[in-house]
Design a protein around this motif. Structure first.
Motif: not given
Ligand code: CAA
Ligand code: NAD
Length: 281
Positions: A116-127
């Motif tokens: 990702t260029s900009s999206l929060p990794i923390t939020e992606i990880a929460s999936a």
């Protein structure tokens, strides 16, 4: 790590798959769209042929690299992979869905990385149920040429995961930079407002497309002008990144230029669609 899956065979995914294969890893290049996958595979072959023609690569290395690449249209192929690098469209809903599926398919030890260029990794990880094994591995475009990989730690990314990705970046002959999870990270927090400002400069009639680019190329020694670079990145991707910055910081200085929105709505996505600030073909 031996087996890698790269998800998304667009301009970034194909480049990422190519650099892994050139370093001898077995790579699945996955896409939901068969024609995009075919285009991605052909593009890799074209770039390797060019490298051989230019004397930068031996013919046998090209054959070995192509031998390391397997096209894939099913995420199920991730069940044998040690690392997955996701490079699908810059949209949180799409990425979260991919990560949720991957979490069910990939082996327990596998690291799940996002380009990702900009999206929060923390939020992606929460999936996922393994946030400590989720990380940002942000390659730059064009991937085979650009030396940087921005490595982004999510809130729960473990030191082991970070170290494995830093080591992998060195194995790919690239330079890692460690950054924390913040909108746009370092690269796009700085680059994208400049591109957006160039679009405002055009929108407000200050100068033509060519002249804005010439100022930045000859005046600041940038290899590409900002409008040419926006076309190269993809105007949809530029807009998504500006929206993440705008929402993430809540500051009007990051508001995307209306002209950028208009072009994206018209399907003028830059080089990949044949038209953006410039016309191609
Ligand atoms: N894919 C793979 N290789 C490429 C390429 C591509 N799309 N475009 C160019 N190259 C290679 C060429 O093969 C060439 O090598 P050879 O001549 O040995 O074959 C070499 O790069 C130089 O290319 P050119 O001589 O054709 O052109 P150039 O000197 O102008 O360089 C460039 C091209 C490297 C792209 C240069 O213009 C440049 O650095 N542009 C800026 C790129 C940049 O800023 N990238 C970051 C974008 S932002 C990002 O990636 C983050 C994000 O999240 C949006
Ligand atoms: P692109 O539009 O060229 O390619 C995206 C690909 O993902 C397409 O082929 C599409 O078919 C595929 N895809 C979409 N949903 C999918 C799914 N669910 N499963 C599998 N494949 C799917 O985009 P791109 O420019 O390669 O960007 C990809 C990612 O890389 C984005 O997150 C972007 O922000 C990031 N990125 C882009 C650049 C750039 O310069 N373009 C640079 C660094 C990072």
């Amino acid at each position: 790590m031996k087996k890698i899956m790269v998800i998304g065979a667009g301009q970034m995914g194909a480049g990422i798959a190519q650099v892994f294969a050139q370093s001898g890893f077995d790579v699945f290049l996955n896409d939901v769209n068969e024609s995009a996958l075919d285009k991605g595979m052909k593009n890799i072959e074209r770039l390797l042929t060019r490298a051989v023609d230019k004397g930068r690569m031996k013919d046998v290395e090209k054959t070995e690299t192509l031998g390391c690449l397997t096209p894939s249209t099913t995420l199920q192929d991730a069940e044998t992979c040690d690392l997955v690098v996701e490079a699908v469209v810059e949209n949180m809903d799409v990425k979260a869905k991919v990560f949720k599926q991957l979490d069910e398919i990939a082996p327990k030890h596998a690291i799940l990385a996002s380009n990702t260029s900009s999206l929060p990794i923390t939020e992606i990880a929460s999936a996922t149920s393994r946030p400590e094994q989720v990380i940002g591995m942000h390659f730059m475009n064009p991937v085979p040429v650009m030396k940087l990989v921005e490595i982004i730690r999510g809130l729960q990314t473990s030191n082991e995961t970070y170290q494995a990705i830093e080591d992998m970046t060195h194995q790919l002959n690239k330079t890692p930079v460690e950054v924390n999870d913040f909108p746009g990270f370092v690269s796009n927090r700085i680059l994208m407002p400049m591109i957006n400002e160039a679009i405002y400069t055009l929108y407000e009639g200050v100068a033509t497309v060519e002249d804005i680019d010439t100022v930045m190329k000859l005046g600041m020694n940038h290899p590409m002008g900002p409008l040419q670079l926006a076309d190269f990145i993809g105007l949809d991707t530029c807009l998504y990144i500006m929206e993440v910055l705008h929402e993430g910081f809540g500051d009007s200085k990051y508001r995307p230029c209306p002209l950028l929105r208009k072009y994206v709505k018209a399907g003028w996505l830059g080089k990949k669609s044949g038209r953006g600030f410039y016309q191609y073909e």
